[in-house]
Design a protein around this motif. Structure first.
Motif, PDB file in Angstrom:
ATOM      1  N   CYS A  88      -1.774   1.703   6.723  1.00 45.39           N
ATOM      2  CA  CYS A  88      -1.914   1.677   5.263  1.00 45.39           C
ATOM      3  C   CYS A  88      -2.859   2.765   4.757  1.00 45.39           C
ATOM      4  O   CYS A  88      -2.673   3.282   3.657  1.00 45.39           O
ATOM      5  CB  CYS A  88      -2.420   0.322   4.799  1.00 45.39           C
ATOM      6  SG  CYS A  88      -1.656  -1.073   5.619  1.00 45.39           S
ATOM      7  N   CYS A  92       4.912  -3.011   6.509  1.00 44.55           N
ATOM      8  CA  CYS A  92       3.593  -2.632   7.023  1.00 44.55           C
ATOM      9  C   CYS A  92       3.643  -2.223   8.487  1.00 44.55           C
ATOM     10  O   CYS A  92       4.077  -2.971   9.353  1.00 44.55           O
ATOM     11  CB  CYS A  92       2.517  -3.696   6.803  1.00 44.55           C
ATOM     12  SG  CYS A  92       0.863  -2.965   6.992  1.00 44.55           S
ATOM     13  N   ALA A 144      -0.977   5.959   3.936  1.00 47.00           N
ATOM     14  CA  ALA A 144       0.276   5.690   3.225  1.00 47.00           C
ATOM     15  C   ALA A 144       0.730   6.925   2.443  1.00 47.00           C
ATOM     16  O   ALA A 144      -0.116   7.729   2.045  1.00 47.00           O
ATOM     17  CB  ALA A 144       0.066   4.514   2.267  1.00 47.00           C
ATOM     18  N   ALA A 167       0.839  -1.210   0.000  1.00 52.12           N
ATOM     19  CA  ALA A 167       0.000   0.000   0.000  1.00 52.12           C
ATOM     20  C   ALA A 167       0.870   1.255   0.000  1.00 52.12           C
ATOM     21  O   ALA A 167       0.548   2.247  -0.678  1.00 52.12           O
ATOM     22  CB  ALA A 167      -0.941   0.006   1.202  1.00 52.12           C
ATOM     23  N   CYS A 168       1.950   1.216   0.735  1.00 50.54           N
ATOM     24  CA  CYS A 168       2.829   2.387   0.784  1.00 50.54           C
ATOM     25  C   CYS A 168       3.618   2.545  -0.519  1.00 50.54           C
ATOM     26  O   CYS A 168       3.855   3.668  -0.962  1.00 50.54           O
ATOM     27  CB  CYS A 168       3.752   2.304   1.992  1.00 50.54           C
ATOM     28  SG  CYS A 168       2.865   2.601   3.545  1.00 50.54           S
TER      29      CYS A 168
END
Ligand code: FES
Length: 151
Positions: A118, A114, A121, A77-78
């Motif tokens: 998230c 993580c 992000a 997600a990042c």
């Protein structure tokens, strides 16, 4: 305290190896090179087996860490939210590559996978403080705050 003295109380416990390694790291700040051999003998394992455990868990460190550790999330997600650009900008700002500690010992940069943030992000952890929607300036500000708190 010697490494063996830290490790030996955990021999025979369920999950004892990991707990013993955590205790060594808590006492020493990292896992000194002799940890593998001492733990292998104590737990009747090979050094390769102990090394495998140490390598598997990102929280174990073979080198001393900086006074402030900046962890940049490198999970999906990042990454999708600009994590790679953020990492490059932070590396440039602090003149350090991910996984390195500054020569002065004041800062370590490392990836993490993580942080549970998230939804905000890209995320980072500076010391024990989460930074959501991070950019290089917010990371630098968080490092400065952390350094001030430690002074
Ligand atoms: S993927 Fe970065 S905080 Fe979850």
């Amino acid at each position: 305290m010697k490494i063996a003295e830290i490790i030996n109380p955990y021999v025979g416990e369920t999950g004892g190896l990991i707990t013993a390694l955590q205790a060594v790291q808590a006492a020493q700040g990292f896992l000194p090179p002799e940890t593998e051999a001492v733990a292998a003998e104590a737990f009747n394992l090979t050094k390769a087996e102990v090394k495998g455990v140490i390598s598997f868990y990102a929280d174990f460190h073979r080198e001393p860490q900086g006074e402030i550790v900046v962890r940049l999330c490198a999970a999906e997600a990042c990454q999708a939210a600009g994590g790679r650009d953020l990492a490059a900008a932070v590396e440039k700002k602090f003149a350090l590559k991910s996984g390195e500690t500054s020569a002065s010992g004041d800062l370590t940069l490392e990836p993490v996978y993580c942080l549970g943030l998230c939804s905000a992000a890209p995320a980072a952890l500076v010391g024990d403080k989460l930074v959501g929607r991070a950019d290089a300036q917010r990371i630098e500000d968080a490092v400065a705050r952390h350094a001030k708190e430690r002074a």
